[in-house]
Enzyme design. Structure first.
Site, PDB file in Angstrom:
ATOM      1  CB  CYS A  47     -27.958  20.395   2.782  1.00  0.00           C
ATOM      2  SG  CYS A  47     -26.550  21.138   1.986  1.00  0.00           S
TER       3      CYS A  47
ATOM      4  CD1 TRP B 273     -14.959 -11.870   0.289  1.00  0.00           C
ATOM      5  CD2 TRP B 273     -13.567 -10.270  -0.249  1.00  0.00           C
ATOM      6  NE1 TRP B 273     -13.638 -12.483   0.014  1.00  0.00           N
ATOM      7  CE2 TRP B 273     -12.775 -11.587  -0.240  1.00  0.00           C
ATOM      8  CE3 TRP B 273     -12.774  -9.196  -0.710  1.00  0.00           C
ATOM      9  CZ2 TRP B 273     -11.214 -11.854  -0.540  1.00  0.00           C
ATOM     10  CZ3 TRP B 273     -11.511  -9.216  -0.864  1.00  0.00           C
ATOM     11  CH2 TRP B 273     -10.759 -10.403  -0.948  1.00  0.00           C
TER      12      TRP B 273
ATOM     13  CE1 TYR C  94     -18.734  -9.290   7.794  1.00  0.00           C
ATOM     14  CE2 TYR C  94     -16.856 -10.471   9.121  1.00  0.00           C
ATOM     15  CZ  TYR C  94     -18.174 -10.234   8.433  1.00  0.00           C
ATOM     16  OH  TYR C  94     -18.952 -11.540   8.627  1.00  0.00           O
TER      17      TYR C  94
END
Lengths: 453, 453
Positions: B45, B436, B428
């Protein structure tokens, strides 16, 4: 026939979410919001960044102001209105304005979103150089004080995430900062490995952290900028500025006046529809307790993100809907200087206190490929040894720690065992992660201990 | 009594993971690895970043070299050994060395980790200016070619994630890049919203993307640097350098020589213990198909991170253990210039093809607080309309898109419905997320469409 009236008490996160959601579902509902202060709908989590100056103007933290809600959403926001009692038999709320007028307001549905208050009033808290960082108004006062008085030495009582974020903010403004923490470790709810990382980053930025140092008094000549903060048995530190951040307690006096029951945590008890025990009265946000999905018991875990969700559910149901708030798993994320800290679920100590037989492991991996400047990442997993059920996760590092907690939070929501986590198909590419996701490495280490028992 | 011998064919991700895991569990096992090339245990990768020069030296991509495995882990790694046939009746593998010698090697347990090969041989692929980016040796050749010949115009056949990452690498080296994509959109497996973002970022960096443009031939005078890449019905582009990245097919010839059954996808069929249908023969990595947890059917989804996990499971079981690989949910993350792209589960088209009755929603939110320089974040959710079951998620943005996919991947692992996602307790704090969480906003939007039906 008059329309139904929804009355919301409190206009910050939970209250305005409830009002907005109800309006969205029912354009005919009359919606009144009583807010004792002058500000509505602001992001309290941004207050430390307003103090640091990263947020230039307080208005940037306000999602919408009262005028917006009045004009655009038809929500009758009444600022400077403090609700003082509720008479549920008459469906009546008594409020006082900041001009001293009294008003009685009828409701059909009531949402209590009275929020939280500083957990304790330390003697001397009324002095002019003592602040909390609890609401927008106090943050505005604090920043004005910083600009005007140019204090040099700050003492912060409490090393919760707000204390830590304010410490960061004050250092960025050039102050000398000391944190006095009542308990044995910084940031309640994390274990020793993370606490050590927090202490390290505080020390590297010149912040003194004194543990086992509960603040008892703020003393000094009346009106003087320089005060002494007294702590522990005989400790004393001079301070030009004192921040009180020893935690939040739910504001419940109003709810209690209505016969609304409190839960074991001392916060308002609500069901998963955000209903209290009193007919037509809902509650949401920092005044309520929440179901902790990991313990299966109520907890007090006041956070803005939870308040928004609960408020939305309360508003939907107050408007006749059927929304449910299943509870929290205890996720908390913060940044202290360059260190990202994240936790979810239970700490080892909390797990033990809850009655689990927990076991834990901590590993250090890397946030992403070295050639993308990956940084060390500390991962701690806590599980219940007899069942192998995941109980908690803690992360710390300078890169990629914060939002990585979401995978662990999801594992808690899904009630996963450590054995279910060994081969999770999480995102991998060299700019973002190492080929073995650190949380999976920790799960494999955990599995060795589970297999052995 | 001689010790048991584990023979592993292929020494990259799956093969060396299998050998290492077996060694960890059984220090007495004789472990032999046959690798046809000169390199083992490298991170494929990372090849695009070696081409760009971010990875200065190829050795940085090698986790451990053959000597390390021989000395530190007692694993007999034989480079330049190509296995040519298997005789399971005699438990014998026939190999040829790159010096043309023939060897017969007995096994007690065999792990096939033969990997993948370029999906197609386009006429002209043998020309000196045509490369794939499939293994370390070809990447080394490509970088040497870039340094030596200083090509100006590159054509990349295929806009999968490898094609896109190589495009980024070549632009960073100053080349003019054109991508020829056979199908109608860039990056198979994402829907139009994400494809549009990819096209936008390619265009903004001067990369030409031609769609519906399957490459048919690479033509030109023998030995010349300048070739013409022919595509579609009558298309032709001059190129000094051609990269073939039209996908990977499993290398199965050896497995077939042993009577090992292939699955519906054409890759080696394995159970969740990585066992093939032939006694004592396991398989792992890009030569195998995997169980797709969302569809419940086998899929071919070759990725290094999956190969490592499967290899570990195969090695554990070959050494007598009982590990299980439950399957994938189809998570893929990549970065193209400044754009982070992430997907998990099924795209809308894939969901339809699988027999679901899918519905989807796409929203644009923000990665974190504006005052922390939050960037627009595109979130697409796909679900099964009759059941509300989440089927997939796609994210794109310049910040915080990549690892955010993990929350959605976890939701797929946990078989969550959209209704279960509305109030997830995700992390958060303003430096990391908006209040949100964007995935939750998308779930709420989805819920509106689910409720309506």
């Amino acid at each position: 026939m008059r329309s139904e009236r929804l009355l919301v008490i409190g206009g910050v996160a939970a209250g305005m979410s409830a009002a907005s959601r109800a309006r969205r579902l029912d354009s005919n509902l009359e919606i009144v919001v009583l807010e004792k202060g002058r500000d509505v709908s602001y992001g309290a989590c941004g207050l430390p960044y307003f103090i640091s100056g990263r947020v230039a103007d307080a208005s940037e933290l306000v999602v919408h102001n009262a005028d917006y809600f009045r004009k655009e959403r038809g929500i009758d926001v009444r600022l400077g209105h403090k609700a003082v009692s509720i008479e549920p038999g008459f469906k009546l709320v008594v409020a006082e304005t900041d001009q001293g007028q009294r008003a009685e307001i009828h409701y059909d549905k009531l949402v209590l979103a009275t929020g939280g208050a500083p957990a304790e009033d330390i003697p001397g808290f009324e002095r002019g150089n003592v602040f909390n960082c609890n609401d927008l108004a106090s943050a505005v006062c604090l920043r004005a004080f910083l600009d005007r008085e140019k204090p040099r030495r700050a003492v912060i009582a409490g090393s919760g995430y707000i204390g830590l974020e304010v410490a960061d903010a004050l250092v960025s403004r050039g102050l000398e900062v000391t944190i006095l923490e009542r308990s044995e470790t910084a940031l309640d709810g994390v274990d020793s490995e993370l606490a050590a990382e927090i202490e390290r980053v505080l020390a590297s930025h010149g912040v003194a952290l004194k543990k086992n140092a509960p603040v008892s008094q703020i003393a000094g000549p009346a009106g003087a900028l320089a005060t002494s903060v007294l702590y522990g048995l005989a400790g004393s530190i001079p301070a030009d500025l004192v921040i009180l951040s020893t935690g939040i307690r739910p504001r419940t006096a109003l709810a209690e006046s209505a016969g609304v029951a409190l839960g074991r945590t001392g916060a308002v008890a609500v069901d998963d529809a955000m209903r209290t025990n009193v007919h037509s009265i809902f509650a949401a946000g920092d005044c309520t307790e929440v179901q902790h999905i990991v313990t299966g018991a109520p907890a007090y875990f006041p956070l803005g993100t939870t308040a928004n969700k609960q408020g939305r559910v309360a508003g939907e149901n107050a408007a006749g809907g059927h929304a449910r708030f299943p509870g929290i798993v205890g996720t908390l994320v913060t940044k202290v200087f360059e260190l990202e800290i994240a936790r979810t679920g239970l700490s080892l100590a909390q797990a033990r206190d809850t009655g689990f037989s927990p076991q834990s492991v901590a590993i250090t991996s890397i946030s992403k490929a070295k050639y993308f400047d990956g940084k060390p990442l500390l991962v701690k997993l806590i599980w219940d040894q007899p069942t192998g059920l995941l109980l908690g996760c803690q992360l710390a590092g300078e890169d990629g720690a914060a939002k990585r907690i979401d995978a662990a939070a999801m594992a808690l929501h899904a009630r996963m065992r450590v054995a279910d986590m060994l081969n999770l198909d999480l995102g991998y590419a060299p700019p973002f992660a190492p080929v073995w996701e650190p949380i999976l490495i920790a799960a494999h280490e955990a599995m060795k201990l589970i297999a052995r028992s």
